[in-house]
Write a protein that holds these residues in place. Structure first.
Motif, mmCIF file in Angstrom:
data_model
loop_
_atom_site.group_PDB
_atom_site.id
_atom_site.type_symbol
_atom_site.label_atom_id
_atom_site.label_comp_id
_atom_site.label_asym_id
_atom_site.label_seq_id
_atom_site.Cartn_x
_atom_site.Cartn_y
_atom_site.Cartn_z
ATOM 1 N N ILE A 106 0.838 -1.205 0.000
ATOM 2 C CA ILE A 106 0.000 0.000 0.000
ATOM 3 C C ILE A 106 0.871 1.253 0.000
ATOM 4 O O ILE A 106 0.597 2.226 -0.703
ATOM 5 C CB ILE A 106 -0.949 -0.025 1.210
ATOM 6 C CG1 ILE A 106 -1.973 -1.171 1.067
ATOM 7 C CG2 ILE A 106 -1.676 1.307 1.377
ATOM 8 C CD1 ILE A 106 -2.821 -1.385 2.290
ATOM 9 N N HIS A 107 1.956 1.219 0.797
ATOM 10 C CA HIS A 107 2.857 2.373 0.838
ATOM 11 C C HIS A 107 3.469 2.623 -0.541
ATOM 12 O O HIS A 107 3.569 3.780 -0.988
ATOM 13 C CB HIS A 107 3.949 2.125 1.876
ATOM 14 C CG HIS A 107 5.026 3.177 1.896
ATOM 15 N ND1 HIS A 107 4.791 4.464 2.340
ATOM 16 C CD2 HIS A 107 6.341 3.121 1.501
ATOM 17 C CE1 HIS A 107 5.916 5.169 2.222
ATOM 18 N NE2 HIS A 107 6.861 4.380 1.715
ATOM 19 N N ARG A 108 3.858 1.554 -1.223
ATOM 20 C CA ARG A 108 4.449 1.717 -2.542
ATOM 21 C C ARG A 108 3.440 2.258 -3.547
ATOM 22 O O ARG A 108 3.784 3.054 -4.430
ATOM 23 C CB ARG A 108 5.008 0.377 -3.023
ATOM 24 C CG ARG A 108 6.272 -0.034 -2.261
ATOM 25 C CD ARG A 108 6.733 -1.422 -2.660
ATOM 26 N NE ARG A 108 7.992 -1.748 -2.002
ATOM 27 C CZ ARG A 108 8.526 -2.965 -2.020
ATOM 28 N NH1 ARG A 108 7.909 -3.955 -2.653
ATOM 29 N NH2 ARG A 108 9.674 -3.203 -1.405
ATOM 30 N N LEU A 109 2.180 1.822 -3.408
ATOM 31 C CA LEU A 109 1.152 2.359 -4.294
ATOM 32 C C LEU A 109 0.971 3.860 -4.067
ATOM 33 O O LEU A 109 0.777 4.630 -5.009
ATOM 34 C CB LEU A 109 -0.175 1.629 -4.061
ATOM 35 C CG LEU A 109 -0.284 0.244 -4.686
ATOM 36 C CD1 LEU A 109 -1.631 -0.367 -4.389
ATOM 37 C CD2 LEU A 109 -0.096 0.324 -6.188
ATOM 38 N N HIS A 110 1.023 4.269 -2.783
ATOM 39 C CA HIS A 110 0.953 5.696 -2.495
ATOM 40 C C HIS A 110 2.098 6.432 -3.191
ATOM 41 O O HIS A 110 1.898 7.526 -3.748
ATOM 42 C CB HIS A 110 1.004 5.939 -0.982
ATOM 43 C CG HIS A 110 -0.341 5.852 -0.321
ATOM 44 N ND1 HIS A 110 -1.254 6.877 -0.349
ATOM 45 C CD2 HIS A 110 -0.931 4.855 0.376
ATOM 46 C CE1 HIS A 110 -2.336 6.530 0.305
ATOM 47 N NE2 HIS A 110 -2.178 5.306 0.751
ATOM 48 N N LEU A 111 3.304 5.853 -3.145
ATOM 49 C CA LEU A 111 4.435 6.491 -3.809
ATOM 50 C C LEU A 111 4.201 6.598 -5.311
ATOM 51 O O LEU A 111 4.524 7.613 -5.938
ATOM 52 C CB LEU A 111 5.719 5.695 -3.535
ATOM 53 C CG LEU A 111 6.259 5.719 -2.090
ATOM 54 C CD1 LEU A 111 7.487 4.844 -1.979
ATOM 55 C CD2 LEU A 111 6.579 7.148 -1.657
ATOM 56 N N VAL A 112 3.636 5.537 -5.894
ATOM 57 C CA VAL A 112 3.351 5.559 -7.329
ATOM 58 C C VAL A 112 2.382 6.675 -7.669
ATOM 59 O O VAL A 112 2.597 7.473 -8.583
ATOM 60 C CB VAL A 112 2.796 4.192 -7.784
ATOM 61 C CG1 VAL A 112 2.295 4.277 -9.218
ATOM 62 C CG2 VAL A 112 3.872 3.125 -7.683
ATOM 63 N N PHE A 113 1.276 6.747 -6.897
ATOM 64 C CA PHE A 113 0.268 7.763 -7.172
ATOM 65 C C PHE A 113 0.827 9.169 -6.963
ATOM 66 O O PHE A 113 0.449 10.103 -7.665
ATOM 67 C CB PHE A 113 -0.963 7.551 -6.285
ATOM 68 C CG PHE A 113 -1.870 6.460 -6.773
ATOM 69 C CD1 PHE A 113 -2.429 6.527 -8.033
ATOM 70 C CD2 PHE A 113 -2.159 5.363 -5.981
ATOM 71 C CE1 PHE A 113 -3.260 5.521 -8.495
ATOM 72 C CE2 PHE A 113 -2.987 4.365 -6.433
ATOM 73 C CZ PHE A 113 -3.540 4.447 -7.702
ATOM 74 N N ASP A 114 1.713 9.340 -5.981
ATOM 75 C CA ASP A 114 2.269 10.673 -5.723
ATOM 76 C C ASP A 114 3.211 11.125 -6.830
ATOM 77 O O ASP A 114 3.496 12.321 -6.942
ATOM 78 C CB ASP A 114 3.004 10.685 -4.374
ATOM 79 C CG ASP A 114 2.038 10.717 -3.199
ATOM 80 O OD1 ASP A 114 0.861 11.054 -3.427
ATOM 81 O OD2 ASP A 114 2.457 10.395 -2.070
ATOM 82 N N HIS A 115 3.722 10.201 -7.649
ATOM 83 C CA HIS A 115 4.638 10.571 -8.715
ATOM 84 C C HIS A 115 3.997 10.506 -10.098
ATOM 85 O O HIS A 115 4.663 10.771 -11.099
ATOM 86 C CB HIS A 115 5.879 9.668 -8.681
ATOM 87 C CG HIS A 115 6.791 9.942 -7.510
ATOM 88 N ND1 HIS A 115 6.550 9.401 -6.263
ATOM 89 C CD2 HIS A 115 7.897 10.712 -7.384
ATOM 90 C CE1 HIS A 115 7.491 9.821 -5.424
ATOM 91 N NE2 HIS A 115 8.319 10.606 -6.072
ATOM 92 N N LEU A 116 2.712 10.145 -10.150
ATOM 93 C CA LEU A 116 2.012 10.165 -11.426
ATOM 94 C C LEU A 116 1.679 11.600 -11.819
ATOM 95 O O LEU A 116 1.377 12.432 -10.961
ATOM 96 C CB LEU A 116 0.706 9.357 -11.333
ATOM 97 C CG LEU A 116 0.826 7.836 -11.325
ATOM 98 C CD1 LEU A 116 -0.546 7.216 -11.109
ATOM 99 C CD2 LEU A 116 1.407 7.336 -12.634
ATOM 100 N N PRO A 117 1.718 11.919 -13.108
ATOM 101 C CA PRO A 117 1.331 13.274 -13.545
ATOM 102 C C PRO A 117 -0.177 13.433 -13.586
ATOM 103 O O PRO A 117 -0.727 14.007 -14.517
ATOM 104 C CB PRO A 117 1.958 13.359 -14.944
ATOM 105 C CG PRO A 117 1.926 11.956 -15.438
ATOM 106 C CD PRO A 117 2.184 11.085 -14.235
ATOM 107 N N LEU A 118 -0.839 12.895 -12.599
ATOM 108 C CA LEU A 118 -2.290 12.936 -12.512
ATOM 109 C C LEU A 118 -2.697 13.267 -11.099
ATOM 110 O O LEU A 118 -1.949 13.032 -10.145
ATOM 111 C CB LEU A 118 -2.902 11.580 -12.907
ATOM 112 C CG LEU A 118 -2.711 11.092 -14.342
ATOM 113 C CD1 LEU A 118 -3.175 9.645 -14.435
ATOM 114 C CD2 LEU A 118 -3.513 11.953 -15.300
ATOM 115 N N MET A 119 -3.894 13.808 -10.967
ATOM 116 C CA MET A 119 -4.484 14.038 -9.658
ATOM 117 C C MET A 119 -5.531 12.940 -9.446
ATOM 118 O O MET A 119 -6.484 12.842 -10.230
ATOM 119 C CB MET A 119 -5.104 15.433 -9.594
ATOM 120 C CG MET A 119 -4.053 16.546 -9.571
ATOM 121 S SD MET A 119 -4.635 18.120 -10.211
ATOM 122 C CE MET A 119 -4.302 17.932 -11.959
ATOM 123 N N VAL A 120 -5.321 12.105 -8.416
ATOM 124 C CA VAL A 120 -6.145 10.915 -8.208
ATOM 125 C C VAL A 120 -6.763 10.973 -6.826
ATOM 126 O O VAL A 120 -6.090 11.331 -5.848
ATOM 127 C CB VAL A 120 -5.309 9.621 -8.341
ATOM 128 C CG1 VAL A 120 -6.190 8.398 -8.210
ATOM 129 C CG2 VAL A 120 -4.565 9.607 -9.663
#
Length: 734
Positions: A106-120
C-alpha cells in the motif's frame, strides 16, 4: 504445561513455565531476564498489561538474534486467587509478515500515485462524498495536503461553484452509473484558472449501487491555451496543420474541405480520398448523433468519440471543434486526437486501483481468519487439556487413599484416554490441512471393500453417538469401489464427526446408493441444517455454520473438517454434493467408481493388543526431550523391548558403537536441537551398525515446509502425538 505457556507475576517474573517456553527463552533468563528478548515496544506493552491484573491479548515481537524476529500472539488470563497471569503464546510470524507486506505494498502504491502526472482521489457515496484517498497533487490543487483532505465532504473540498459544474457535467455518472470524462476550470491563487480534464469512474457494489467514485484529473491548461491561440490566429492555421501531430479537419455543410497529414494518417487514407467525404460517415454510429449536435452548435466543443479508419477499425478520439469565418462563410475546424494511449493509461490506473482494493481485502480476510483460528483453537485445545488436569488431580487424591478400587482407576484412565483422543483429533485435523497445503498426500487407488470400511466407521462412532443420545445406523453394503481407502476413510470420518457435532437429537444414517457404474456414499443427519446462502462458504477454512445452535451442545470445532473433505475429494477426483434443509437436517455424498471385488480379498487386520510383545527388540530412541525419552522407555519396556535412549546424535553414535548387534530398530525425533535434524543422527548411527535397520522419524511440526523436508528424507513419518496402535504396528512390522 503444554505448548508455549508460563505463569507470570505482575512484575514480569516467571513462576512456572512449560518446557517449550523454557527452551524458547533460555533457562538462564528466568525468572525475569526473558523480557529483554522482546522489542522495546512489545516489552512496554506486555509490562503494562501484566500490571493491570486483567485478561488480555497482545502481539509480541521476539528477537532470535541473528536468526531474525518471531511474532508471538500472547493470551493472558488473570487468576485473582494466585495473583498472576497464565500466558499462552503462539507463533504468528507468517500472518504478521503478510500484514507487513500488504502495508508495504500500500505504501508503494501511495508512492506511485504521488509521482504520477495525474491528480487521483477516491470519494465515498453521495450526498457527502467524503474523500477516502487522495494523492499529493490532488490535495495541493485545493490548498490541502494528502492527510488533511481525508474525511472532508466533496463540496467542502471543491467549493459550491465547481460542485455545481461537476453535478451538471457528470449527469450520466449519477443517472446511469457510467464512467464520464469532462473538462472543468479551477481558480488559482494568482487569479488564473487551471483547465482540467476530469474522469469519474463509479465504484459499484455487488448490488449495483454506487459506493463511491474514483476521480482522475489531468491538467490540460496548456493544451487548452494552445488550442485557443490557434483558433484566434487563422493566419498561422496552415502552418499549424502541416506541423501538427494531431488530425485537423475542415468541413462545411457536413462535407470535408481540407485535412492535414496527421488526419490522413489517422484515417488511413490520402487527402484526395477524404475530400468531399461526409464527416458523419467516418464517425462510429453510436457517436453520430452527438457529433452532429456538436457540429450544428457552432460553438466551441470538446468531447470524446470514435471514428472508422480505412480498414474499418474503431479508434477512440477526442474531438475539439469550433466555427470560424473563412472567405465570409462559416467553416468548422475540428481537431481529432487519438486517445488510445490515454485510454490505456486510464486502464492501467484502474488496474492499479483494483489491485490496491484486492490487496486490502486479502489482508483483511487474512486478519479475520487469524482471529477466528486463534479463538477456536484456544477454546477447543484447552478443553481436553483442562479435563486431563482434573483427572490428574483425581489420581493424586486417590494416591493418598489407603485403598483404591481398580475399577475406579480403570475408569479414570479410560476418560483420560478419551481426552487425549479428542486432543489428538484436533491436532490431526491441523496436520491434515498442512499436508494438503504441502501436497504431501499421496493417492494410491485400489479396490476397497465398502462393507468393511462402513463397519469400522460404525464401531468408531457408535459410542460417540450414543453419548449424545443419537441413533447411528449404518446400512449394510457388499459393493467395492476403486479409490484410496485411507483418504476415503478420512473424508467419511470428518462427515460423520460433523453429523454428530451438529445433530442435537434424532439419528444419523451412513449408507450407499448405486448410480449406474458409480456409487454414492451418503451421510444423513437430522441436525441443524445449512442455509442455502452458506452452502459454498462451509467448505472454506475456519468457517463454521450454526455456531449459535451448536455451541449450546458442545465444542463446534475449528471450522476445518469440511475444507479437508473438499480438498481430499478433489485429490480423489470424486464429485461431492450436499442437500440440506435448515432445522431438518443435511445429506452429504461423495461419488466413486464401482469395481469388482478382487479374486481374493485381503483379510482384515486385527487391532494390535497392548500386552507385552512376543519377541523383544532392541530399540534406539533419539529425542532431546527428557520427558519424551522417559515415556518412550516406559512404554516400550512394558511391551517387552530393550530400549536404548539418547538425547543427542552424539549419544546415539556412542550407543550404536557399543551395542551394534543389539539395535534392531531406530526411532528419531526430527528436531534434535542445535540445528541438528534426524537425517544427521540417522546417517551417523547407520554408519556405525553392521547392517541397516528399520528407521522411523517422529515429528510434531505441522507446517507445510517441515512436512515436505521430512518426507524428502525417504523414511516413514509418525506425527505427534503418536497413537499407541500406530507405534505398536511399526514394531510388529520389524
Amino acid at each position: 504445561m503444554p505448548g508455549l505457556a508460563a505463569e507470570v507475576l505482575p512484575d514480569g517474573s516467571v513462576v512456572e513455565a512449560s518446557d517449550a517456553f523454557v527452551s524458547l527463552v533460555g533457562k538462564d533468563r528466568l525468572p525475569r531476564q526473558w523480557l529483554a528478548r522482546l522489542s522495546p515496544g512489545s516489552r512496554g506493552r506486555l509490562t503494562r498489561l501484566l500490571a493491570q491484573q486483567a485478561d488480555f491479548q497482545v502481539s509480541l515481537e521476539w528477537s532470535n538474534g541473528d536468526a531474525g524476529t518471531t511474532w508471538l500472539a500472547c493470551s493472558g488470563w488473570w487468576s485473582p486467587e494466585q495473583r498472576r497471569h497464565t500466558c499462552f503464546l503462539a507463533d504468528v510470524t507468517a500472518t504478521e509478515t503478510s500484514r507487513e507486506a500488504a502495508q508495504l505494498f500500500i505504501h508503494r502504491l501511495h508512492l506511485v500515485f504521488d509521482h504520477l502526472p495525474l491528480m487521483v482521489a477516491y470519494h465515498g457515496p453521495l450526498p457527502e462524498g467524503r474523500c477516502l484517498f487522495a494523492n499529493r497533487q490532488y490535495a495541493n490543487l485545493f490548498g490541502l495536503d494528502d492527510k488533511t483532505i481525508l474525511g472532508k465532504p466533496v463540496r467542502d473540498i471543491v467549493g459550491k461553484v465547481l460542485m455545481q459544474e461537476m453535478v451538471r457535467q457528470a449527469r450520466s455518472f449519477f443517472e446511469q452509473h457510467a464512467t464520464v470524462v469532462y473538462p472543468c476550470s479551477v481558480p488559482q491563487g494568482d487569479g488564473r484558472w487551471m483547465r482540467l480534464e476530469v474522469t469519474m469512474v463509479p465504484d459499484a457494489g455487488p448490488d449495483g449501487q454506487v459506493r463511491g467514485a474514483y476521480v482522475l484529473m489531468t491538467d490540460i491548461t496548456q493544451r487548452y491555451e494552445t488550442e485557443r491561440a490557434l483558433r484566434e490566429s487563422e493566419d498561422r492555421l496552415a502552418r499549424f496543420m502541416e506541423a501538427s501531430a494531431e488530425g485537423v479537419v475542415f468541413h462545411r455543410g457536413g462535407l470535408i474541405t481540407d485535412v492535414n497529414p496527421a488526419a490522413c494518417a489517422l484515417y488511413g487514407a490520402d487527402a484526395a480520398h477524404l475530400l468531399g467525404t461526409p464527416t458523419m460517415s467516418l464517425v462510429v454510429p453510436e457517436f453520430r448523433e452527438k457529433a452532429q449536435r456538436m457540429a450544428d452548435s457552432r460553438t466551441e466543443t470538446a468531447y470524446e468519440s470514435a471514428i472508422f479508419n480505412a480498414r474499418g477499425e474503431h479508434i477512440p478520439v477526442e474531438v475539439i471543434g469550433r466555427s470560424i469565418q473563412h472567405g465570409g462563410q462559416p467553416l468548422r475546424v475540428t481537431v481529432v486526437r487519438d486517445i488510445r494511449d490515454r485510454r490505456e493509461a486510464q486502464a492501467r490506473i484502474e488496474e492499479l486501483i483494483s489491485g490496491l482494493r484486492a490487496e486490502k481485502e486479502r489482508a483483511e480476510a487474512a486478519d479475520r481468519a487469524k482471529s477466528v483460528f486463534l479463538a477456536a483453537a484456544s477454546h477447543d485445545l484447552r478443553q481436553p487439556i483442562h479435563a486431563l488436569g482434573l483427572f490428574l488431580t483425581a489420581l493424586r487424591s486417590m494416591a493418598q487413599a489407603p485403598a483404591v478400587p481398580a475399577r475406579d482407576l480403570s475408569d479414570i484412565c479410560r476418560r483420560m484416554q478419551a481426552s487425549l483422543d479428542g486432543l489428538g483429533q484436533l491436532l490431526n485435523m491441523l496436520l491434515d490441512v498442512s499436508r494438503l497445503d504441502a501436497n504431501a498426500v499421496e493417492i494410491a487407488p485400489e479396490p476397497t471393500d465398502l462393507g468393511l470400511l462402513l463397519r469400522e466407521l460404525e464401531q468408531d462412532f457408535q459410542h460417540l453417538a450414543h453419548e449424545k443420545g443419537l441413533r447411528l445406523r449404518v446400512a449394510p453394503c457388499s459393493l467395492w469401489v476403486h479409490t484410496d481407502p485411507t483418504v476415503l476413510r478420512r473424508i467419511l470420518s470428518n462427515l460423520l464427526s460433523n453429523a454428530v457435532r451438529y445433530t442435537p437429537r434424532g439419528r444419523i444414517l451412513l449408507g450407499c446408493r448405486r448410480r449406474a457404474s458409480e456409487l454414492d456414499i451418503q451421510v444423513w443427519d437430522t441436525g441443524i441444517g445449512i442455509p442455502p446462502e452458506q452452502r459454498e462458504a462451509i467448505f472454506e477454512e475456519f468457517y463454521q455454520v450454526g455456531q449459535s445452535t451448536a455451541q449450546h451442545h458442545e465444542s463446534h470445532g475449528l471450522g476445518l473438517g469440511l475444507s479437508i473433505v473438499k480438498r481430499s475429494a478433489q485429490l480423489l477426483q470424486a464429485p461431492m454434493g450436499l442437500r440440506s434443509q435448515p432445522a431438518r437436517g443435511s445429506m452429504f455424498f461423495i461419488r466413486l467408481p464401482r469395481c469388482a471385488a478382487p479374486a481374493r480379498a485381503p483379510s482384515p487386520a486385527l487391532a494390535p493388543a497392548y500386552p507385552g510383545s512376543t519377541r523383544g527388540l532392541g530399540v534406539l530412541v533419539i529425542d532431546d526431550d527428557a520427558q519424551v525419552l522417559d515415556a518412550m522407555q516406559r512404554v516400550l519396556s512394558v511391551w517387552g523391548h530393550r530400549v536404548f535412549c539418547a538425547s543427542s546424535a552424539d549419544e546415539a553414535v556412542v550407543i550404536a558403537i557399543t551395542h551394534p548387534e543389539q539395535i534392531h530398530l531406530l526411532l528419531s525425533d526430527y528436531r534434535l536441537g542445535a540445528h541438528v535434524t534426524a537425517v544427521d543422527a540417522i546417517r551417523a548411527v547407520q554408519a556405525c551398525l553392521p547392517h541397516p535397520v528399520p528407521t522411523y522419524i517422529l515429528t510434531g511440526d505441522t507446517s507445510p515446509q517441515r512436512i515436505l523436508e521430512a518426507s524428502a528424507l525417504g523414511f516413514p513419518l509418525m506425527y505427534k502425538p503418536i497413537d499407541a496402535q500406530v507405534l505398536r504396528a511399526a514394531l510388529e512390522a520389524r
